[in-house]
Design a protein around this motif. Structure first.
Motif, PDB file in Angstrom:
ATOM      1  N   PRO A  56       0.799  -1.236   0.000  1.00  0.00           N
ATOM      2  CA  PRO A  56       0.000   0.000   0.000  1.00  0.00           C
ATOM      3  C   PRO A  56       0.828   1.280   0.000  1.00  0.00           C
ATOM      4  O   PRO A  56       0.286   2.372   0.210  1.00  0.00           O
ATOM      5  N   SER A  57       2.127   1.175  -0.239  1.00  0.00           N
ATOM      6  CA  SER A  57       3.020   2.325  -0.070  1.00  0.00           C
ATOM      7  C   SER A  57       2.643   3.534  -0.926  1.00  0.00           C
ATOM      8  O   SER A  57       2.554   4.659  -0.420  1.00  0.00           O
ATOM      9  N   GLN A  58       2.395   3.334  -2.223  1.00  0.00           N
ATOM     10  CA  GLN A  58       2.129   4.491  -3.083  1.00  0.00           C
ATOM     11  C   GLN A  58       0.827   5.215  -2.745  1.00  0.00           C
ATOM     12  O   GLN A  58       0.813   6.449  -2.680  1.00  0.00           O
ATOM     13  N   PRO A  59      -0.284   4.514  -2.502  1.00  0.00           N
ATOM     14  CA  PRO A  59      -1.480   5.236  -2.038  1.00  0.00           C
ATOM     15  C   PRO A  59      -1.248   5.985  -0.734  1.00  0.00           C
ATOM     16  O   PRO A  59      -1.751   7.095  -0.546  1.00  0.00           O
ATOM     17  N   LEU A  60      -0.478   5.395   0.175  1.00  0.00           N
ATOM     18  CA  LEU A  60      -0.190   6.058   1.444  1.00  0.00           C
ATOM     19  C   LEU A  60       0.644   7.313   1.227  1.00  0.00           C
ATOM     20  O   LEU A  60       0.431   8.334   1.894  1.00  0.00           O
ATOM     21  N   TRP A  61       1.592   7.247   0.307  1.00  0.00           N
ATOM     22  CA  TRP A  61       2.398   8.437   0.008  1.00  0.00           C
ATOM     23  C   TRP A  61       1.519   9.568  -0.497  1.00  0.00           C
ATOM     24  O   TRP A  61       1.691  10.722  -0.098  1.00  0.00           O
ATOM     25  N   PHE A  62       0.566   9.231  -1.364  1.00  0.00           N
ATOM     26  CA  PHE A  62      -0.289  10.281  -1.908  1.00  0.00           C
ATOM     27  C   PHE A  62      -1.183  10.865  -0.812  1.00  0.00           C
ATOM     28  O   PHE A  62      -1.435  12.074  -0.802  1.00  0.00           O
ATOM     29  N   LEU A  63      -1.651  10.040   0.104  1.00  0.00           N
ATOM     30  CA  LEU A  63      -2.444  10.559   1.218  1.00  0.00           C
ATOM     31  C   LEU A  63      -1.612  11.507   2.078  1.00  0.00           C
ATOM     32  O   LEU A  63      -2.112  12.551   2.531  1.00  0.00           O
ATOM     33  N   ALA A  64      -0.341  11.172   2.290  1.00  0.00           N
ATOM     34  CA  ALA A  64       0.544  12.052   3.050  1.00  0.00           C
ATOM     35  C   ALA A  64       0.742  13.379   2.320  1.00  0.00           C
ATOM     36  O   ALA A  64       0.785  14.450   2.936  1.00  0.00           O
ATOM     37  N   VAL A  65       0.842  13.310   0.993  1.00  0.00           N
ATOM     38  CA  VAL A  65       0.996  14.523   0.176  1.00  0.00           C
ATOM     39  C   VAL A  65      -0.240  15.410   0.323  1.00  0.00           C
ATOM     40  O   VAL A  65      -0.117  16.640   0.460  1.00  0.00           O
ATOM     41  N   GLY A 104       6.888  13.702  10.003  1.00  0.00           N
ATOM     42  CA  GLY A 104       6.486  12.784  11.063  1.00  0.00           C
ATOM     43  C   GLY A 104       5.124  12.170  10.799  1.00  0.00           C
ATOM     44  O   GLY A 104       4.920  10.965  11.004  1.00  0.00           O
ATOM     45  N   TYR A 105       4.201  12.990  10.326  1.00  0.00           N
ATOM     46  CA  TYR A 105       2.859  12.492  10.018  1.00  0.00           C
ATOM     47  C   TYR A 105       2.921  11.455   8.897  1.00  0.00           C
ATOM     48  O   TYR A 105       2.297  10.391   8.979  1.00  0.00           O
ATOM     49  N   GLY A 106       3.670  11.772   7.839  1.00  0.00           N
ATOM     50  CA  GLY A 106       3.802  10.840   6.725  1.00  0.00           C
ATOM     51  C   GLY A 106       4.408   9.520   7.160  1.00  0.00           C
ATOM     52  O   GLY A 106       3.961   8.441   6.744  1.00  0.00           O
ATOM     53  N   ALA A 107       5.415   9.588   8.034  1.00  0.00           N
ATOM     54  CA  ALA A 107       6.065   8.367   8.526  1.00  0.00           C
ATOM     55  C   ALA A 107       5.095   7.522   9.355  1.00  0.00           C
ATOM     56  O   ALA A 107       5.045   6.291   9.216  1.00  0.00           O
ATOM     57  N   VAL A 108       4.307   8.180  10.214  1.00  0.00           N
ATOM     58  CA  VAL A 108       3.329   7.456  11.033  1.00  0.00           C
ATOM     59  C   VAL A 108       2.266   6.803  10.149  1.00  0.00           C
ATOM     60  O   VAL A 108       1.882   5.640  10.360  1.00  0.00           O
ATOM     61  N   LEU A 109       1.800   7.537   9.152  1.00  0.00           N
ATOM     62  CA  LEU A 109       0.799   7.004   8.230  1.00  0.00           C
ATOM     63  C   LEU A 109       1.319   5.774   7.505  1.00  0.00           C
ATOM     64  O   LEU A 109       0.616   4.758   7.386  1.00  0.00           O
ATOM     65  N   ALA A 110       2.555   5.845   7.019  1.00  0.00           N
ATOM     66  CA  ALA A 110       3.141   4.719   6.289  1.00  0.00           C
ATOM     67  C   ALA A 110       3.376   3.518   7.197  1.00  0.00           C
ATOM     68  O   ALA A 110       3.122   2.367   6.815  1.00  0.00           O
ATOM     69  N   ALA A 111       3.864   3.767   8.421  1.00  0.00           N
ATOM     70  CA  ALA A 111       4.098   2.674   9.363  1.00  0.00           C
ATOM     71  C   ALA A 111       2.783   1.989   9.733  1.00  0.00           C
ATOM     72  O   ALA A 111       2.701   0.756   9.799  1.00  0.00           O
ATOM     73  N   VAL A 146       8.445   4.013   5.002  1.00  0.00           N
ATOM     74  CA  VAL A 146       8.274   5.059   6.017  1.00  0.00           C
ATOM     75  C   VAL A 146       9.091   6.302   5.677  1.00  0.00           C
ATOM     76  O   VAL A 146       8.588   7.430   5.733  1.00  0.00           O
ATOM     77  N   VAL A 147      10.356   6.097   5.308  1.00  0.00           N
ATOM     78  CA  VAL A 147      11.227   7.232   4.974  1.00  0.00           C
ATOM     79  C   VAL A 147      10.703   7.984   3.757  1.00  0.00           C
ATOM     80  O   VAL A 147      10.656   9.223   3.734  1.00  0.00           O
ATOM     81  N   LEU A 148      10.280   7.252   2.741  1.00  0.00           N
ATOM     82  CA  LEU A 148       9.767   7.902   1.534  1.00  0.00           C
ATOM     83  C   LEU A 148       8.471   8.652   1.796  1.00  0.00           C
ATOM     84  O   LEU A 148       8.236   9.717   1.220  1.00  0.00           O
ATOM     85  N   ALA A 149       7.632   8.120   2.669  1.00  0.00           N
ATOM     86  CA  ALA A 149       6.400   8.833   3.023  1.00  0.00           C
ATOM     87  C   ALA A 149       6.738  10.166   3.682  1.00  0.00           C
ATOM     88  O   ALA A 149       6.110  11.194   3.399  1.00  0.00           O
ATOM     89  N   VAL A 171      -2.810  18.879  -8.305  1.00  0.00           N
ATOM     90  CA  VAL A 171      -2.885  18.598  -9.750  1.00  0.00           C
ATOM     91  C   VAL A 171      -1.481  18.440 -10.323  1.00  0.00           C
ATOM     92  O   VAL A 171      -1.231  17.567 -11.166  1.00  0.00           O
ATOM     93  N   ALA A 172      -0.552  19.272  -9.856  1.00  0.00           N
ATOM     94  CA  ALA A 172       0.828  19.193 -10.338  1.00  0.00           C
ATOM     95  C   ALA A 172       1.446  17.844 -10.004  1.00  0.00           C
ATOM     96  O   ALA A 172       2.136  17.231 -10.836  1.00  0.00           O
ATOM     97  N   VAL A 173       1.198  17.352  -8.796  1.00  0.00           N
ATOM     98  CA  VAL A 173       1.728  16.037  -8.388  1.00  0.00           C
ATOM     99  C   VAL A 173       1.155  14.928  -9.267  1.00  0.00           C
ATOM    100  O   VAL A 173       1.889  14.055  -9.747  1.00  0.00           O
ATOM    101  N   LEU A 174      -0.150  14.982  -9.499  1.00  0.00           N
ATOM    102  CA  LEU A 174      -0.797  13.948 -10.313  1.00  0.00           C
ATOM    103  C   LEU A 174      -0.322  14.006 -11.759  1.00  0.00           C
ATOM    104  O   LEU A 174      -0.063  12.966 -12.389  1.00  0.00           O
TER     105      LEU A 174
END
Length: 244
Positions: A56-65, A104-111, A146-149, A171-174
């Motif tokens: 689930p890493s890529q969807p989680l990264w986008f949620l962190a974004v 920190g939030y992104g890392a927690v979300l990914a973990a 976790v680090v990438l998130a 939109v730019a990210v997508l």
């Protein structure tokens, strides 16, 4: 600086969106973990915990974004950044605090997502009569996710400070992810460039030499370089331009 970090953390804790995203991330990761087991079972295979953790890493990264962009660009759109700067006029520190809390939030979300995907997948494997195995690169995969998130969240903070519009930033990210990165190899007429793009660097961190010319460490450093460039551009814009 401690006060700034506490303030930015409080902003995330008191908003509905960050909590909702954590719930969505957990539910989505559980779904992905279960689906991964079912799909693999259809092919006569059983996924390892290492594979489930990064699924689930890529969807989680986008949620962190999403959260990081809204936490940064949203302040410009609603004018609340002016109040923040009246309390703490040092803009560089404000941006560092936002980036730190977002990371920190992104890392927690990914973990959280990795843990839920592994747990759900492991239960699904056991229920189907299979055997749960760790697989190779479990710790590396989780750490990379976790680090990438965290890096994606920091990049989003820089992008939010640069464009100051949540819609434009997202939109730019997508567009970059699904359009520009697909067009670059076509325009340059070489597929060798793909591993050196942000998505290629991120994939190298998770998959290593098996799927990329870059090692996980090199991929991580390359992605960190992309992140630093965006954050630097956002910081220069934030410092030199009127926030109102």
């Amino acid at each position: 600086m401690t006060g700034l970090l506490a303030t930015e953390t409080l902003k995330l804790r008191t908003l509905v969106l960050p909590l909702a995203v954590l719930v969505i991330g957990a539910v989505g990761s559980a779904t992905i973990g279960y689906a991964g087991v079912q799909i693999a079972a259809g092919n006569g295979e059983t996924p390892t915990l290492a594979e489930l953790a990064v699924a689930p890493s890529q969807p989680l990264w986008f949620l962190a974004v999403i959260v990081a962009v809204l936490a940064t660009a949203g302040e410009f759109q609603h004018g609340t950044v002016v109040v923040t700067l009246l309390q703490v006029p040092r803009r560089g520190r404000v941006l560092v605090a936002k980036a730190t809390v977002a990371a920190g939030y992104g890392a927690v979300l990914a973990a959280l997502g990795a843990a839920v995907a592994m747990l759900t997948g492991a239960v699904a494997v056991l229920v189907s009569g299979g055997q749960v195995t760790a697989g190779s690169g479990l710790v590396q995969g989780i750490a990379g996710c976790v680090v990438l998130a965290g890096l994606w969240a920091v990049l989003a903070v820089g992008l939010g400070a640069l464009v100051r519009s949540s819609t434009v930033a997202l939109v730019a990210v997508l567009l970059w992810k699904f359009v520009v990165e697909e067009l670059i190899p076509i325009v340059t007429r070489t597929q060798e460039v793909q591993p050196w793009l942000p998505s290629g660097a991120a994939n190298a961190v998770l998959k290593g030499d098996e799927a990329s010319v870059l090692s996980p460490a090199a991929g991580g450093l390359l992605f960190a370089g992309y992140t630093a460039a965006i954050v630097l551009a956002g910081a220069l814009t934030f410092i030199r331009r009127d926030p109102a």
